[in-house]
Design a protein around this motif. Structure first.
Motif, PDB file in Angstrom:
ATOM      1  N   LEU A 175     -16.479  -4.457  -2.108  1.00 37.65           N
ATOM      2  CA  LEU A 175     -15.409  -4.878  -3.024  1.00 37.65           C
ATOM      3  C   LEU A 175     -14.035  -4.808  -2.333  1.00 37.65           C
ATOM      4  CD1 LEU A 175     -15.046  -5.104  -6.468  1.00 37.65           C
ATOM      5  CD2 LEU A 175     -13.719  -3.085  -5.907  1.00 37.65           C
ATOM      6  N   LEU A 176     -13.752  -3.670  -1.700  1.00 33.29           N
ATOM      7  CA  LEU A 176     -12.441  -3.504  -1.059  1.00 33.29           C
ATOM      8  C   LEU A 176     -12.306  -4.409   0.167  1.00 33.29           C
ATOM      9  CD1 LEU A 176     -11.914   0.354  -1.339  1.00 33.29           C
ATOM     10  CD2 LEU A 176     -11.042  -1.444  -2.825  1.00 33.29           C
ATOM     11  N   LEU A 177     -13.418  -4.592   0.888  1.00 36.29           N
ATOM     12  CA  LEU A 177     -13.360  -5.479   2.064  1.00 36.29           C
ATOM     13  C   LEU A 177     -13.113  -6.934   1.652  1.00 36.29           C
ATOM     14  CD1 LEU A 177     -16.225  -3.953   4.225  1.00 36.29           C
ATOM     15  CD2 LEU A 177     -13.871  -4.276   4.970  1.00 36.29           C
ATOM     16  N   ILE A 178     -13.719  -7.358   0.540  1.00 38.60           N
ATOM     17  CA  ILE A 178     -13.481  -8.742   0.090  1.00 38.60           C
ATOM     18  C   ILE A 178     -12.036  -8.901  -0.376  1.00 38.60           C
ATOM     19  CG2 ILE A 178     -14.050 -10.407  -1.740  1.00 38.60           C
ATOM     20  CD1 ILE A 178     -16.977  -9.676  -1.365  1.00 38.60           C
ATOM     21  N   CYS A 179     -11.495  -7.895  -1.070  1.00 40.35           N
ATOM     22  CA  CYS A 179     -10.068  -7.959  -1.452  1.00 40.35           C
ATOM     23  C   CYS A 179      -9.201  -8.110  -0.206  1.00 40.35           C
ATOM     24  CB  CYS A 179      -9.663  -6.686  -2.207  1.00 40.35           C
ATOM     25  SG  CYS A 179     -10.284  -6.586  -3.880  1.00 40.35           S
TER      26      CYS A 179
ATOM     27  N   ASN B 221     -16.740   4.612   3.977  1.00 40.39           N
ATOM     28  CA  ASN B 221     -16.856   4.215   5.384  1.00 40.39           C
ATOM     29  C   ASN B 221     -16.399   2.781   5.583  1.00 40.39           C
ATOM     30  OD1 ASN B 221     -17.566   6.129   7.249  1.00 40.39           O
ATOM     31  ND2 ASN B 221     -19.697   6.181   6.557  1.00 40.39           N
ATOM     32  N   ILE B 222     -15.093   2.601   5.612  1.00 37.97           N
ATOM     33  CA  ILE B 222     -14.486   1.293   5.885  1.00 37.97           C
ATOM     34  C   ILE B 222     -13.301   1.543   6.814  1.00 37.97           C
ATOM     35  CG2 ILE B 222     -15.192   0.043   3.797  1.00 37.97           C
ATOM     36  CD1 ILE B 222     -12.551   0.828   2.507  1.00 37.97           C
ATOM     37  N   PRO B 223     -12.841   0.518   7.518  1.00 36.28           N
ATOM     38  CA  PRO B 223     -11.703   0.735   8.419  1.00 36.28           C
ATOM     39  C   PRO B 223     -10.480   1.293   7.681  1.00 36.28           C
ATOM     40  CG  PRO B 223     -12.696  -1.404   8.827  1.00 36.28           C
ATOM     41  CD  PRO B 223     -13.355  -0.863   7.601  1.00 36.28           C
ATOM     42  N   ARG B 224      -9.756   2.134   8.394  1.00 35.80           N
ATOM     43  CA  ARG B 224      -8.578   2.772   7.779  1.00 35.80           C
ATOM     44  C   ARG B 224      -7.558   1.736   7.300  1.00 35.80           C
ATOM     45  NH1 ARG B 224      -6.258   7.850   7.847  1.00 35.80           N
ATOM     46  NH2 ARG B 224      -8.092   8.606   8.924  1.00 35.80           N
ATOM     47  N   LYS B 225      -7.436   0.638   8.044  1.00 32.12           N
ATOM     48  CA  LYS B 225      -6.450  -0.381   7.650  1.00 32.12           C
ATOM     49  C   LYS B 225      -6.803  -0.989   6.286  1.00 32.12           C
ATOM     50  CE  LYS B 225      -8.676  -3.922  10.504  1.00 32.12           C
ATOM     51  NZ  LYS B 225      -8.540  -4.748  11.703  1.00 32.12           N
ATOM     52  N   VAL B 226      -8.106  -1.022   5.958  1.00 33.72           N
ATOM     53  CA  VAL B 226      -8.514  -1.553   4.651  1.00 33.72           C
ATOM     54  C   VAL B 226      -8.163  -0.551   3.546  1.00 33.72           C
ATOM     55  CG1 VAL B 226     -10.458  -2.420   3.283  1.00 33.72           C
ATOM     56  CG2 VAL B 226     -10.359  -2.885   5.736  1.00 33.72           C
ATOM     57  N   LYS B 227      -8.305   0.737   3.849  1.00 36.22           N
ATOM     58  CA  LYS B 227      -7.920   1.765   2.868  1.00 36.22           C
ATOM     59  C   LYS B 227      -6.411   1.714   2.606  1.00 36.22           C
ATOM     60  CE  LYS B 227     -11.566   4.844   4.444  1.00 36.22           C
ATOM     61  NZ  LYS B 227     -11.901   6.130   5.066  1.00 36.22           N
ATOM     62  N   VAL B 228      -5.653   1.558   3.686  1.00 35.25           N
ATOM     63  CA  VAL B 228      -4.190   1.473   3.527  1.00 35.25           C
ATOM     64  C   VAL B 228      -3.827   0.232   2.705  1.00 35.25           C
ATOM     65  CG1 VAL B 228      -2.002   1.154   4.756  1.00 35.25           C
ATOM     66  CG2 VAL B 228      -3.711   2.755   5.640  1.00 35.25           C
ATOM     67  N   PHE B 229      -4.510  -0.883   2.997  1.00 34.09           N
ATOM     68  CA  PHE B 229      -4.276  -2.106   2.220  1.00 34.09           C
ATOM     69  C   PHE B 229      -4.577  -1.861   0.731  1.00 34.09           C
ATOM     70  CE2 PHE B 229      -6.964  -5.182   0.056  1.00 34.09           C
ATOM     71  CZ  PHE B 229      -6.034  -6.167  -0.244  1.00 34.09           C
ATOM     72  N   ALA B 230      -5.725  -1.175   0.449  1.00 32.25           N
ATOM     73  CA  ALA B 230      -6.113  -0.912  -0.949  1.00 32.25           C
ATOM     74  C   ALA B 230      -5.072  -0.035  -1.630  1.00 32.25           C
ATOM     75  CB  ALA B 230      -7.487  -0.239  -0.990  1.00 32.25           C
ATOM     76  N   TRP B 231      -4.565   0.928  -0.892  1.00 31.49           N
ATOM     77  CA  TRP B 231      -3.539   1.811  -1.464  1.00 31.49           C
ATOM     78  C   TRP B 231      -2.271   1.009  -1.782  1.00 31.49           C
ATOM     79  CZ3 TRP B 231       1.360   3.072   0.314  1.00 31.49           C
ATOM     80  CH2 TRP B 231       2.007   4.079  -0.416  1.00 31.49           C
TER      81      TRP B 231
ATOM     82  N   CYS C 200       2.575  -2.501  -3.885  1.00 31.36           N
ATOM     83  CA  CYS C 200       3.459  -2.649  -2.719  1.00 31.36           C
ATOM     84  C   CYS C 200       3.193  -3.910  -1.901  1.00 31.36           C
ATOM     85  CB  CYS C 200       3.313  -1.440  -1.785  1.00 31.36           C
ATOM     86  SG  CYS C 200       3.814   0.094  -2.539  1.00 31.36           S
ATOM     87  N   LEU C 201       2.175  -4.692  -2.275  1.00 33.73           N
ATOM     88  CA  LEU C 201       1.922  -5.916  -1.495  1.00 33.73           C
ATOM     89  C   LEU C 201       3.017  -6.950  -1.776  1.00 33.73           C
ATOM     90  CD1 LEU C 201      -1.923  -6.592  -1.828  1.00 33.73           C
ATOM     91  CD2 LEU C 201      -0.708  -5.588   0.099  1.00 33.73           C
ATOM     92  N   PRO C 202       3.436  -7.660  -0.736  1.00 32.82           N
ATOM     93  CA  PRO C 202       4.514  -8.651  -0.941  1.00 32.82           C
ATOM     94  C   PRO C 202       3.993  -9.950  -1.568  1.00 32.82           C
ATOM     95  CG  PRO C 202       3.894  -8.572   1.379  1.00 32.82           C
ATOM     96  CD  PRO C 202       3.065  -7.523   0.680  1.00 32.82           C
ATOM     97  N   THR C 203       3.486  -9.853  -2.782  1.00 35.39           N
ATOM     98  CA  THR C 203       3.057 -11.048  -3.509  1.00 35.39           C
ATOM     99  C   THR C 203       4.291 -11.798  -4.023  1.00 35.39           C
ATOM    100  OG1 THR C 203       2.741  -9.561  -5.380  1.00 35.39           O
ATOM    101  CG2 THR C 203       0.760 -10.252  -4.220  1.00 35.39           C
ATOM    102  N   ALA C 204       4.080 -13.042  -4.459  1.00 31.04           N
ATOM    103  CA  ALA C 204       5.222 -13.886  -4.832  1.00 31.04           C
ATOM    104  C   ALA C 204       6.075 -13.254  -5.930  1.00 31.04           C
ATOM    105  CB  ALA C 204       4.703 -15.251  -5.283  1.00 31.04           C
TER     106      ALA C 204
END
Ligand SMILES: [Zn+2]
Length: 210
Positions: free
Chosen positions: A153-157, A61-71, A77-81
């Motif tokens: 955990l996922l929300l803090i990430c 039960n977390i916002p969908r945007k956080v799940k997409v971010f975790a995925w 796929c995150l644009p890290t340096a």
């Protein structure tokens, strides 16, 4: 094998004499290839542990945007340096949060001094073991923590990622204490909103008698 309607020209085309025996390439679903069958084979037959992890994560039960971010983070796929530089994007080498090491997904969320401060303040028993990737780190914690801890955990990430972006693009600095407090407050508000939505859904409309 893909089932197609008959094409006379295709059926009469000579088969190469170099091929001595026919062999099937798709051995699931009686040899008939379908997208559904392919997805099933990939997600269950070849990687049942991964499927279980995502099943657990998508039910949190977390916002969908956080799940997409975790995925995105687990899929690299995150644009890290490090990813940006591998695509020849001109960007800084160092992590913007600690300014001391290369920014990778694992560094930003696990090994960075800022992330470590966040985990210390969070109250979540985050493992200090070495993991081969961020995905392994998430796998481990999804298996070990209870659902509320997984959510935090996922929300803090996610908040670390927002803080990193805010620093790079807006030059705004967030402290680890403020980040963790804001995340816990967000989670409390989210739980409250879910409870309100649930009570409204369970409220029976009054019966109007004539
Ligand atoms: Zn760092």
């Amino acid at each position: 094998m893909v089932q197609t309607p008959p094409f006379p020209l295709l059926e009469n085309a000579p088969v190469s004499t170099l091929i001595r025996e026919e062999s099937s390439c798709w051995d699931a679903d009686n040899g008939i290839f379908t997208v559904r069958g392919c997805y099933k084979a990939i997600s269950t037959q070849y990687d049942p542990i991964n499927k279980k992890k995502w099943s657990t994560m998508w039910k949190l039960n977390i916002p969908r945007k956080v799940k997409v971010f975790a995925w995105q983070a687990c899929s690299g796929c995150l644009p890290t340096a490090d990813h940006l530089r591998s695509r020849r994007v001109d960007c800084q080498y160092c992590c913007s949060m600690c300014q001391s090491e290369e920014e990778t997904t694992s560094h930003l969320f696990i090994n960075c001094s800022f992330a470590k401060e966040c985990w210390d303040l969070s109250g979540i028993p985050v493992s200090t073991s070495v993991f081969p990737s961020f995905e392994f780190w998430v796998d481990h914690h999804v298996a070990m923590l209870d659902k509320d801890q997984c959510r935090l955990l996922l929300l803090i990430c996610w908040r670390i990622w927002l803080a990193r972006n805010n620093k790079i693009w807006n030059n705004k600095i967030t402290t680890s204490r403020r980040l963790v407090e804001a995340t816990k407050l967000f989670l409390a508000d989210w739980n409250s909103a879910l409870e309100q939505a649930s009570s409204i859904a369970n409220t029976r409309l009054p019966v109007i008698r004539k």
